[in-house]
Design a protein around this motif. Sequence first.
Motif: not given
Length: 467
Positions: A145-158
């Motif tokens: 399970t990996i969490s991420v702020p959705f629709a963020s630049t980090a989401h795109g990286m992930l």
Amino acid sequence: MLRTALAGLVLASFTLSACAETIRIAIGTQDTTINCAAGGLLIRELGLLDKYLPHDGPYKDARYEVQWKNFTSGAPLTNEMVAGKLDFGAMADFPGSFNGVAFETAGKHSLFISVLSGSIKGSGNGIVVPSASPVQSLAELKGKTISVPFASTAHGMLLRAVAAQGWDPLKDVNIIAQPPEVAGSALQAGKIDAHADFVPFAELFPSRGFARKIYDGSQANAPTFHGALVDQAYAKKYPEIVVAYLRASIEANQLLTAEPEKYSELIAKVTGVDAEVNYLFYGPLGVQTRDLSWKPEYRQAVGTAIDTLKLLKKADRGLDLNTFIDDQYIRAAFKASNLDYSAQLANYKPTPLTAVDALSGKAITDFSHVAEIWVRGEAKVRQYASAESAFTALASLKQEGKNIRAVYAQASDSGIKLLADQAWFASDAQGHLSAFLLKGQAQQFATAQGGKVFDFTDATTQAVAVR
């Protein structure tokens, strides 16, 4: 006159009759997203905007009402811009692109007018795991399970990182939405296996001791940045104010370059983000460059963001990058500040380091092995030509009873600045140390060079023993 230089930008309806009006300048900031500082926090805290606002010509009798509002993410900032409550906003490439789409959907237009800070390689975004986790690389997170702020630049990286592993993001990993303020607690409680995030959280969480960085955005080799946007109608009506805002941003960046420790402390005071982490970004050879120019790589990042937003079903329409990205205002700001925009556009160098080795007193000319020590109570960070030199000095400083705030090392492969106590080190045949983010990277180097791999504690012991 500046207004002549900006010919064609002013609406015909803006006449001398508007001279006595009160002009609102409403700016949305993201203070804790520290690489937005030159577009918000520093301008506000240092009163830089007032220095550049026009008071002649059509603005001779104008009164200004400057409003500031802070946000923890780009989405609510965009909502208020679209609603007409804000004129300017600072955010990353992904939420910035969504800003453009949201304006278009509402029958309006916004403009991406400058970069504030970024990395053409992708550094700034990252993935961390709980400090006690055995995971050392992204490849070990399959089925996790990996969490991420959705629709963020980090989401795109992930998503790019997952694709590079050949995984299906819907089947091979469990990606959940989580803002950084929730993820920090989740990491400490062991409720998630990993967390992907944007500046500064992939560095802040490890700095605070409850997480360990196992992936840097540069491994995805996808450009990322934070920048400034403005409502197009506002920019057309008040182009000189847009230029004034950008001139204030330019000065903020100049101040950060000249005194990174001082302003890292100010950012820490306002945001609570540790000054030691701020210095990772704003110090010489930092994680990102403070570059206001529209390099092709940053234009590409906007295009990638729009495509990814479509994939996430966060946007169902594209944007014309040639009209959404508008560099005429930043070019005018550079000219008004007596700076060469074309020269900056061609400059890809990191924030420069001009220093002598604090141990030997010799000028540092090779920056690939630079290490630094920030001693508590000292206004300036000490620089060293090598990890061996820094670690030798570190042992002496500790013997003297000095309190060490942070130790930094430059990654030998990517060149990014690392927290040395989180890094891995590898020796070559001569015993010289090179720093790496990942244990696997250090092991590969050591195997090729006939050396050994060390964690920070063993590396400091090794360096002192060799010298």
